[in-house]
Design an enzyme around this catalytic site. Structure first.
Site, PDB file in Angstrom:
ATOM      1  N   GLU A 210       0.815  -1.210   0.000  1.00  0.00           N
ATOM      2  CA  GLU A 210       0.000   0.000   0.000  1.00  0.00           C
ATOM      3  C   GLU A 210       0.854   1.267   0.000  1.00  0.00           C
ATOM      4  O   GLU A 210       0.376   2.350   0.325  1.00  0.00           O
ATOM      5  CB  GLU A 210      -0.965  -0.006   1.198  1.00  0.00           C
ATOM      6  CG  GLU A 210      -1.944  -1.171   1.136  1.00  0.00           C
ATOM      7  CD  GLU A 210      -3.022  -1.106   2.199  1.00  0.00           C
ATOM      8  OE1 GLU A 210      -3.155  -0.073   2.884  1.00  0.00           O
ATOM      9  OE2 GLU A 210      -3.745  -2.109   2.354  1.00  0.00           O
ATOM     10  N   LYS A 342     -15.803  -1.388   3.984  1.00  0.00           N
ATOM     11  CA  LYS A 342     -15.210  -1.739   2.687  1.00  0.00           C
ATOM     12  C   LYS A 342     -16.330  -2.274   1.793  1.00  0.00           C
ATOM     13  O   LYS A 342     -16.834  -3.384   2.025  1.00  0.00           O
ATOM     14  CB  LYS A 342     -14.165  -2.837   2.866  1.00  0.00           C
ATOM     15  CG  LYS A 342     -12.866  -2.418   3.552  1.00  0.00           C
ATOM     16  CD  LYS A 342     -12.036  -3.661   3.879  1.00  0.00           C
ATOM     17  CE  LYS A 342     -10.588  -3.323   4.214  1.00  0.00           C
ATOM     18  NZ  LYS A 342      -9.882  -4.532   4.735  1.00  0.00           N
TER      19      LYS A 342
HETATM   20  P1  PGA Z   1      -6.593  -5.935   2.745  1.00  0.00           P
HETATM   21  O1  PGA Z   1      -5.892  -4.966   3.778  1.00  0.00           O
HETATM   22  O2  PGA Z   1      -7.185  -5.130   1.680  1.00  0.00           O
HETATM   23  O3  PGA Z   1      -5.440  -6.811   2.286  1.00  0.00           O
HETATM   24  O4  PGA Z   1      -7.623  -6.709   3.525  1.00  0.00           O
HETATM   25  C1  PGA Z   1      -6.508  -3.805   4.242  1.00  0.00           C
HETATM   26  C2  PGA Z   1      -6.929  -3.936   5.684  1.00  0.00           C
HETATM   27  O5  PGA Z   1      -6.708  -4.982   6.329  1.00  0.00           O
HETATM   28  O6  PGA Z   1      -7.513  -3.000   6.224  1.00  0.00           O
HETATM   29 ZN    ZN Z   2      -7.640  -4.320   8.277  1.00  0.00          ZN
END
Ligand code: PGA
Ligand code: ZN
Length: 436
Positions: A210, A342
């Site tokens: 990221e 999300k």
């Molecule tokens: P991921 O990581 O998109 O790999 O799940 C982001 C998070 O854990 O917040």
């Molecule tokens: Zn997370």
């Protein structure tokens, strides 16, 4: 509304920030308005998430998305033809019914979220509104008043960095910033200072998934120490101007009551691991802790929230997977006081909003979040502003798939700010669990 009737829905294969294929959906309305969205993908995935459907086999290392694309171009396109794009709830309901599984595994959570978001974009285009304003209007919010407070990664770890440290995200939150723009300015100062410190220590080794620095640390705690030094080196006061936030993503190194810290050479039970976190919270300016315990360790999560929930934000990501029902259960049990939102964990926009509403009702804080596998898609920023979500997490402040989001925030900031303040107002301090 007849001008928002869907003429065609098509999917194409595009690429994400890990060099893996992903699904883009484009919806065209009768009178020409279009909407487009791309599904992101996680690496530390909660078991309760909508399924990110991959083809397996040899092509694309098993990450192919032809099945999901075919589902959009076939069944989903047939389902949506002639439907009204602005009727998001009906469209999402029909998508869920068409898939017919509990975890969206038949058509694919990736196919569904890209379609659902593309539909919102098309609806906004048909009303000639930016998506954030369209979402606000649809949700009965008259005038969005603020930008979400950024939560930004400085060091990346866990499964985003080959397990180089156990903890997944070492982030900062500009708790003292006066505006969205200032929060990003300060964060960029800290990011550069952290890079300089690592270079000075001979530890600069590139970046993780990221965009945070690759964590070349001997111990997990060394990352915390370096973060405090970086905040100071940027001329900011730790704990006042700039605080620390962690995403432990503990399911990746813990479960069944055991937490195995490879970097620290220790294996702890749930209570001792919690105790370690509480110790860090006491000694470092930490205001937010995400997935501190493994997703199956409900008792641990309840105990941890009881111990520190008055002082810090306890965020459920893998633990809550953007699910309204899980959020309600967590609130009843006393686990967590905030939720990561999300959209691709839920699978449709309507379910994402239901999760947010459940969080609001429970008095939980909320953070709208990107995934570790991302693209230039900026839908989540619009969701954040339009729905009044108070925090935004998209990874670091480098790499185009990350800056696409921060920069979109800066553009929206100009639109919602008073004329004399184009910087983007932030939510009132009382909106954050750590300040209550
Ligand atoms: P991921 O990581 O998109 O790999 O799940 C982001 C998070 O854990 O917040
Ligand atoms: Zn997370």
């Amino acid at each position: 509304m007849s001008n928002s009737k869907i003429k065609s829905t098509r999917a194409r294969r595009v690429w994400d920030s890990r060099g893996r294929p992903t699904v883009e959906v484009e919806i065209t309305l009768r009178y020409g308005a279009t909407g487009r969205a791309i599904a992101p993908a996680g690496a530390s995935v909660g078991t309760g998430e909508a399924l990110d459907l991959r083809d397996g086999g040899k092509a694309f290392g098993g990450f192919g998305v032809e099945t999901a694309i075919d589902a959009v171009n076939g069944e989903i396109a047939g389902l949506l033809k002639g439907r009204v794009a602005t009727d998001q709830a009906a469209i999402d309901k029909a998508l869920i019914a068409l898939d017919g599984t509990a975890n969206k595994s038949r058509l694919g959570g990736n196919a569904l979220i890209a379609t659902s978001l593309a539909c919102a974009h098309a609806g906004a285009a048909s009303e000639r509104l930016p998506l954030w304003r369209y979402l606000a209007t649809s949700a009965g919010i008259e005038e969005p008043k603020y930008l979400p407070l950024p939560e930004v990664q400085i060091f990346g770890g866990g499964v985003h960095a080959g397990g180089r440290v156990d903890i997944q995200d070492f982030m900062v939150i500009a708790t003292g910033a006066a505006s969205f723009a200032q929060a990003l300015e300060w964060t960029a100062d800290v990011y550069r200072a952290a890079g300089q410190l690592m270079a000075d220590d001979g530890k600069l080794q590139g970046v993780a998934d990221e965009g945070g620095f690759w964590p070349a640390f001997e111990r997990n705690e060394e990352a915390l120490e370096t973060l405090v030094r970086a905040i100071e080196a940027a001329g900011l006061e730790p704990g006042r101007d700039m605080a620390i936030s962690l995403d432990l993503a503990a399911s990746e190194f813990g479960g069944k009551g055991k937490y195995k810290l490879i970097r620290d050479g220790r294996e702890l039970n749930s209570d001792d691991w919690s105790g370690q976190l509480v110790d860090w919270i006491e000694r470092y300016p930490i205001v937010s802790v995400e997935d501190p315990l493994a997703e199956g360790d409900k008792e641990g999560m309840v105990r941890f929230t009881w111990a520190v929930g008055k002082k810090v934000q306890v965020v459920g990501d893998d633990f809550l997977v953007t699910g309204a029902e899980r959020i309600r259960a967590a609130a009843r049990d006393g686990a967590c006081n905030a939720v990561l939102i999300k959209p691709n964990q839920a699978g449709t926009l309507t379910e994402t909003k239901a999760a947010l509403d459940a969080a609001t009702k429970a008095g939980f804080g909320a953070i709208v979040s990107a995934r570790s596998g991302e693209t230039e898609d900026t839908s989540i920023v619009h969701l954040g502003v339009g729905w009044g979500i108070t925090q935004l997490k998209v990874g670091s402040i480098t790499r185009g798939e990350r800056t696409a989001k921060w920069n979109e925030g800066l553009r929206i900031a100009e639109a919602i700010s008073e004329d004399d303040d184009k910087d983007g107002p932030l939510p009132p301090v009382s909106a954050f669990p750590w300040a209550r």
